[in-house]
Write a protein that holds these residues in place. Sequence first.
Motif, PDB file in Angstrom:
ATOM      1  N   VAL A  57       3.545   2.935   4.312  1.00 32.09           N
ATOM      2  CA  VAL A  57       2.523   3.974   4.096  1.00 32.09           C
ATOM      3  C   VAL A  57       1.181   3.499   4.634  1.00 32.09           C
ATOM      4  N   LYS A 100       2.118  15.608   3.689  1.00 30.12           N
ATOM      5  CA  LYS A 100       3.545  15.547   3.981  1.00 30.12           C
ATOM      6  C   LYS A 100       3.879  14.242   4.692  1.00 30.12           C
ATOM      7  N   LYS A 101       5.080  13.779   4.470  1.00 32.94           N
ATOM      8  CA  LYS A 101       5.538  12.550   5.115  1.00 32.94           C
ATOM      9  C   LYS A 101       5.632  12.795   6.618  1.00 32.94           C
ATOM     10  N   ALA A 155       2.457   7.441  -3.031  1.00 35.40           N
ATOM     11  CA  ALA A 155       3.004   8.093  -1.839  1.00 35.40           C
ATOM     12  C   ALA A 155       4.322   7.450  -1.424  1.00 35.40           C
ATOM     13  N   ILE A 187      -1.039  10.255   8.784  1.00 30.83           N
ATOM     14  CA  ILE A 187      -1.062  11.034   7.552  1.00 30.83           C
ATOM     15  C   ILE A 187      -2.368  11.818   7.536  1.00 30.83           C
ATOM     16  N   THR A 232       6.847  12.683  10.419  1.00 29.17           N
ATOM     17  CA  THR A 232       8.199  12.644  10.975  1.00 29.17           C
ATOM     18  C   THR A 232       8.399  11.378  11.787  1.00 29.17           C
ATOM     19  N   LYS A 283       7.004   8.659  -3.724  1.00 23.67           N
ATOM     20  CA  LYS A 283       7.261  10.080  -3.460  1.00 23.67           C
ATOM     21  C   LYS A 283       8.116  10.270  -2.201  1.00 23.67           C
ATOM     22  N   TRP A 284       7.841   9.463  -1.159  1.00 30.06           N
ATOM     23  CA  TRP A 284       8.520   9.620   0.130  1.00 30.06           C
ATOM     24  C   TRP A 284       9.713   8.707   0.325  1.00 30.06           C
TER      25      TRP A 284
END
Length: 61
Positions: free
Chosen positions: A21, A47-48, A10, A30, A50, A13-14
């Motif tokens: 994370v 999704k990450k 993750a 999350i 905000t 990816k982000w």
Amino acid sequence: MKGYITVREAADKWGITPRQVQILCKANRIVGATRMSRIWIIPEDAKKPTNNRKKVKYCND
């Protein structure tokens, strides 16, 4: 486990650190992240979260 990714995956990816994370998982930011014994598992389609912090503009008058 099929359909889940690790904290490190993750983070890659982000574009953030694995520690960040983990912090997001612990704060329940999350959706669908679950802790299995000592590791966090995160849904592949998560999704990450905000960043809700606001930027402050300084004015030198």
